[in-house]
Design a protein around this motif. Sequence first.
Motif, mmCIF file in Angstrom:
data_model
loop_
_atom_site.group_PDB
_atom_site.id
_atom_site.type_symbol
_atom_site.label_atom_id
_atom_site.label_comp_id
_atom_site.label_asym_id
_atom_site.label_seq_id
_atom_site.Cartn_x
_atom_site.Cartn_y
_atom_site.Cartn_z
ATOM 1 N N ILE A 147 -21.447 8.119 -20.343
ATOM 2 C CA ILE A 147 -22.275 8.618 -21.417
ATOM 3 C C ILE A 147 -23.270 8.125 -22.305
ATOM 4 O O ILE A 147 -24.018 8.656 -22.613
ATOM 5 N N GLY A 148 -23.166 6.758 -22.167
ATOM 6 C CA GLY A 148 -24.071 5.867 -22.745
ATOM 7 C C GLY A 148 -25.506 5.980 -22.282
ATOM 8 O O GLY A 148 -26.392 5.120 -22.822
ATOM 9 N N TYR A 149 -25.746 6.436 -21.159
ATOM 10 C CA TYR A 149 -27.056 6.676 -20.506
ATOM 11 C C TYR A 149 -27.565 7.840 -20.435
ATOM 12 O O TYR A 149 -28.594 8.188 -19.828
ATOM 13 N N LEU A 150 -27.153 8.649 -21.376
ATOM 14 C CA LEU A 150 -27.812 9.951 -21.753
ATOM 15 C C LEU A 150 -28.840 9.980 -23.060
ATOM 16 O O LEU A 150 -28.724 9.932 -24.045
ATOM 17 N N GLN A 151 -30.124 9.728 -22.307
ATOM 18 C CA GLN A 151 -31.237 9.323 -23.291
ATOM 19 C C GLN A 151 -31.460 10.435 -24.267
ATOM 20 O O GLN A 151 -32.089 10.056 -25.276
ATOM 21 N N LYS A 152 -31.193 11.643 -23.899
ATOM 22 C CA LYS A 152 -31.706 12.675 -24.894
ATOM 23 C C LYS A 152 -30.461 13.162 -25.863
ATOM 24 O O LYS A 152 -30.757 13.909 -26.724
ATOM 25 N N LEU A 153 -29.159 12.605 -25.727
ATOM 26 C CA LEU A 153 -28.183 12.994 -26.531
ATOM 27 C C LEU A 153 -28.228 12.460 -27.964
ATOM 28 O O LEU A 153 -28.511 11.392 -28.306
ATOM 29 N N ASN A 154 -28.168 13.448 -28.792
ATOM 30 C CA ASN A 154 -28.075 13.114 -30.226
ATOM 31 C C ASN A 154 -26.897 13.332 -31.105
ATOM 32 O O ASN A 154 -27.172 13.144 -32.409
ATOM 33 N N ARG A 155 -26.039 14.079 -30.416
ATOM 34 C CA ARG A 155 -24.934 14.179 -31.279
ATOM 35 C C ARG A 155 -23.619 13.970 -30.334
ATOM 36 O O ARG A 155 -23.608 14.654 -29.288
ATOM 37 N N LEU A 156 -22.823 13.374 -30.713
ATOM 38 C CA LEU A 156 -21.233 13.280 -29.869
ATOM 39 C C LEU A 156 -20.195 13.250 -30.790
ATOM 40 O O LEU A 156 -19.841 12.628 -31.821
ATOM 41 N N GLN A 157 -19.517 14.374 -30.933
ATOM 42 C CA GLN A 157 -18.385 14.616 -31.356
ATOM 43 C C GLN A 157 -17.081 14.758 -30.667
ATOM 44 O O GLN A 157 -16.580 15.614 -29.808
ATOM 45 N N ILE A 158 -16.348 13.706 -30.818
ATOM 46 C CA ILE A 158 -14.930 13.540 -29.916
ATOM 47 C C ILE A 158 -13.849 13.285 -31.165
ATOM 48 O O ILE A 158 -12.504 12.977 -30.634
ATOM 49 N N ASP A 159 -14.206 13.646 -32.456
ATOM 50 C CA ASP A 159 -13.082 13.291 -33.211
ATOM 51 C C ASP A 159 -12.043 14.198 -33.041
ATOM 52 O O ASP A 159 -11.874 15.454 -32.591
ATOM 53 N N GLN A 160 -10.735 13.807 -33.710
ATOM 54 C CA GLN A 160 -9.485 14.513 -33.779
ATOM 55 C C GLN A 160 -8.950 14.907 -32.487
ATOM 56 O O GLN A 160 -8.806 16.040 -31.876
#
Length: 592
Positions: A147-160
Amino acid sequence: MATFGRFRCAAILLLVLCILHVDVVRGQITHPTEVSALNAVRGRLIDPMYKLKKWNRGDPCTSNWTGVICHKIPNDAYLHVTELELFNMNLSGTLAPEVGLLSQLNKLDFMWNNLTGNIPKEIGNITTLTLITLNGNQLSGSLPDEIGYLQKLNRLQIDQNQISGPIPKSFGNLTSMKHFHMNNNSLSGRIPPELFRLPVLLHLLVDTNNLSGPLPPELAETRSLKILQADNNNFSGSSIPAVYNNIRTLLKLSLRNCSLQGVIPDLSGIPDLGYLDLSWNQLTGSIPTNKLASNVTKIDLSHNFLNGTIPANFSGLPNLQFLSFEANNLSGAVPSTIWSGITFTGNRSLLLDFQNNSLDTIPDAFEPPKAVTLLLSGNRVCDTSNPARAAGLCQPTSVNDAPSGHGPQVNLNCAPCPTDRNYEYNPSSPIPCFCAVPLGVGFRLKSPGIADFRSYKEAFEIDSTSVLDLSVYQLYIEQYTWEAGPRLNMHLKLFPNNTNLFTISEVMRLRQLLAGWQITLSDIFGPYELLNFTLGSYGDDFPTVVSSGLNKGALAGILAGTIIAAIAVSVVSTLFIVRRRSKRRTVSRRSY
């Protein structure tokens, strides 16, 4: 010969139209690889409420598969899946690794379901991803490095969830990342210093995990961090470094319950700091004496080992709503000017919680305004001979969440609305007793930078309706409730603009804005999440409004294909008729 020429021209025209039609027809179907990927995803899911029953027939993009949003990619003959919006559908099962074959996906949204298993590493193959929301499930295992190589990713929600293991160092490559929401899991180890080099990071929420160790010194290099929330972890050993003053745009700093040690650094050099929570740690020493930013709303230094006196720098903060030094070792006089510079109008209030310290003096002429709640229980000043007890300041009090509330009530003089639909009166409408059918919206501010919503309610109404392109009166805040976090849960109703009903296009527009994370609230309100979008009576008229969608380009392609197909059929029919008539004339001539 003339007839033959006409046949030949018609045949050529038909061939050209058929070629065009074949190309457009190909543009009316989803790419076969993505169809297979969706079928694999469906095969791993358990759907007890039959939310995905449309996934068993037709083409994903053209047959309204629930939650499948498609676009026509330029210079590509196929339709492509660009969004999966499957939030809050009571889905269980696991997330299939074939999801990584959705090569044009921008948004992957499975939040608030019951998914188990790991997050597939194949998600890292989708280089177009900008948003991943998997929060509110039962996912476990570790976070994939990919996942750390997704250059366009601006939001990651994996909470709860129940995700364990370390935060991957590869996340330091996410140069477009603005929002990290990783709280309420079982993450362990230290926060990677690479995260603090991200150029546009706004929110980092990692509270309620098993993280440990000191904060990396690389935090000093971050210039764009606006919210750092790492509360309820097990950080230990080192103090908070004074280099925080280099974070010029920090808005909210919440590191509660992290076992942090050492002194509190001077944070007065952070010009936009609006929310500071360092409670439930092991901080020692005196409180810094320089004044914090004027827009600060909450300061919580409770449940530490701070000593010395309460400095004067907490006076003259015009937006202050909450100040707590509860359960420390502070001594000296109770300050009498903290509320100076605050204008108490409307619901404006200030809570000062100084309980369980060693404060021993109250100045003469001590008269807090009525809007100020001062708590002094557990201090020496509350002995039986002190007037503070008589003033009612020494009663033991439990500080709960900020006040919840509800919107204005309907005028009781209005006659009942019609009952054939879910008509309601909008209490905010400029037209008295006007009946309309609203849309229901479950809306939650995940990390607001305020302690009391009442004095910010009007600002929220103006802000949210502006980005939704609605008039302020079209938004009715039915109820708002503070939850653990703290987070602010709201029940909203959206009303039509001086009409009884929304149009189908308006319903779709509003849902796409909210569910597609296309609205951006002011920094003071922080990020939000959509909990539900209730159609009510609109569900009967527009049953597919939340199922899927094609953008205008894709719809135009389908329309063009339909037109070309109609022309082709017309040409075939014309050729057939002309051919029959030609044969009849030939037979007639031969009979003579």
